[in-house]
Design a protein around this motif. Structure first.
Motif, short mmCIF file in Angstrom:
data_model
loop_
_atom_site.label_atom_id
_atom_site.label_comp_id
_atom_site.label_asym_id
_atom_site.label_seq_id
_atom_site.Cartn_x
_atom_site.Cartn_y
_atom_site.Cartn_z
N THR A 71 0.82 -1.21 0.00
CA THR A 71 0.00 0.00 0.00
C THR A 71 0.86 1.26 0.00
O THR A 71 0.43 2.30 -0.51
N LEU A 72 2.07 1.18 0.54
CA LEU A 72 2.99 2.31 0.44
C LEU A 72 3.38 2.53 -1.03
O LEU A 72 3.45 3.66 -1.51
N ALA A 73 3.61 1.42 -1.75
CA ALA A 73 3.97 1.51 -3.15
C ALA A 73 2.82 2.07 -3.99
O ALA A 73 3.03 2.92 -4.88
N THR A 74 1.59 1.62 -3.73
CA THR A 74 0.46 2.13 -4.51
C THR A 74 0.14 3.57 -4.15
O THR A 74 -0.34 4.34 -5.00
N TRP A 75 0.41 3.96 -2.90
CA TRP A 75 0.27 5.38 -2.55
C TRP A 75 1.27 6.21 -3.35
O TRP A 75 0.92 7.23 -3.95
N TRP A 76 2.51 5.74 -3.37
CA TRP A 76 3.56 6.46 -4.08
C TRP A 76 3.24 6.56 -5.57
O TRP A 76 3.37 7.61 -6.19
N ALA A 77 2.83 5.42 -6.13
CA ALA A 77 2.54 5.37 -7.57
C ALA A 77 1.35 6.26 -7.93
O ALA A 77 1.41 7.03 -8.91
N SER A 78 0.27 6.18 -7.16
CA SER A 78 -0.91 6.97 -7.49
C SER A 78 -0.65 8.46 -7.31
O SER A 78 -1.11 9.29 -8.11
N THR A 79 0.11 8.82 -6.27
CA THR A 79 0.47 10.23 -6.09
C THR A 79 1.35 10.71 -7.23
O THR A 79 1.17 11.82 -7.76
#
Length: 330
Positions: free
Chosen positions: A125-133
């Motif tokens: 979820t840290l990775a998807t937060w980073w990617a979506s941001t």
């Protein structure tokens, strides 16, 4: 939810009701402007969208899961919706649907990677937060879409009986989700999954499917918050939600949710969120710099987590050696 867990949750809710009441009384006695109806309307309006997102967070925590991608999902959903409205002339309903679909898709990705592929939920979820941001920033290139049609801005700017429409969205979602969590078989499965995942699996509960559904629901709520916030401001910003995930997780934990799973309360989370928002608002009325707000909120969260640990140890009699000594003496 077992009787013991239910007792812990109810005691936390009752304690938060008392704490919030005492806090209101103390600050109100110092500055009566704090307890004005207009001020509490401001507090409730400001926390409404956070409350929407908090619902999904409580459900995930109750099931022994969590999601750090909330900020990025909300930002990306707002950007996608805004760009469709402004740059392509997409009808409002389709643009909003596209923004919500972004949340569902990211939630599905989180769920599949964590539940089926076995990836670590923190890093995923840290990775998807980073990617979506990053995608939101890349799409805007520093230029936030604005100039939305009235049919869209009304979704965030309408008021009823003096309160923003987002308050009524939050109330509807909270009532439905709390009812599902407490009174339905699905809610029981959520708690069972969080309490002992392997035991739940052996009892025929589709643990992985529940996890995927919860991540999708959390993504949907995050996207809804992003879309509504864009409508409220008449602009979509890729950095408008920095820190939202940590705020709602803190509120859920203060409200009685456990990071280990098996416990959670939507009403408790709402009371925790109210306390955090009142802390920031009260700083203005008692003359404390708002820059201290996060420090105060962090202290409140630390007290709540410490209280959970102490309560658990007392429940297991780990902190009551005198009882053993009395028994041995007898």
């Amino acid at each position: 939810m077992t009787a013991r867990v239910k007792g812990i949750v109810l005691s936390r809710v009752g304690g938060l009701v008392l704490l919030n009441a005492v806090f209101i009384a103390l600050v109100g006695s110092y500055n009566s402007d704090f307890v004005r109806v207009a001020n509490f309307r401001v507090i409730v309006d400001n926390m409404a969208l956070d409350a929407v997102v908090m619902v999904g967070t409580v459900l995930l925590l109750a099931a022994g899961r969590f999601d750090l991608s909330i900020d990025g999902v909300a930002a990306l959903a707002g950007i996608i919706t805004g760009k469709l409205l402004v740059e392509t002339g997409t009808p409002t309903a389709l643009a909003v649907a596209a923004g919500l679909a972004v949340g569902l898709l990211i939630g599905l990705v989180n769920g599949v990677l964590i539940e089926r592929a076995g990836l670590n939920p923190l890093m995923t979820t840290l990775a998807t937060w980073w990617a979506s941001t990053g995608i939101a920033l890349g799409l805007t290139q520093g230029y936030s879409p604005f100039g939305f049609p009235d049919s869209f801005t009304r979704l965030g700017q309408e008021t009823f009986f003096g309160s923003m429409i987002a308050v009524y969205y939050a109330i509807a979602i909270i009532v439905v989700a709390a009812g599902v969590l407490v009174f339905t078989r699905f809610g029981y499965h959520v708690f069972a999954t969080g309490g002992d995942r392997e035991a739940a699996r052996l009892n025929g509960i589709r643990v992985d499917r529940i996890g995927i559904l919860l991540y999708m629901f959390a993504g949907l709520l995050s996207a809804a918050a992003g879309v509504i916030f864009a409508a409220r401001l008449s602009t979509a910003s890729p950095v408008a939600f920095d820190g939202l995930a940590l705020d709602v997780i803190a509120a859920a934990v203060i409200g009685g949710a456990s990071l280990n799973g098996g416990r959670g309360s939507i009403i408790g989370g709402l009371l925790g969120l109210l306390l955090l928002n009142m802390l920031g608002n009260a700083a203005i009325y008692v003359g404390i710099s708002p820059y201290w707000q996060k420090a105060i909120s962090g202290f409140v969260l630390l007290v709540a987590v410490s209280g959970d640990v102490i309560a658990e140890r007392v429940q297991r009699s780990e902190w009551r050696p005198w009882r053993r000594r009395v028994a041995e003496g007898a």
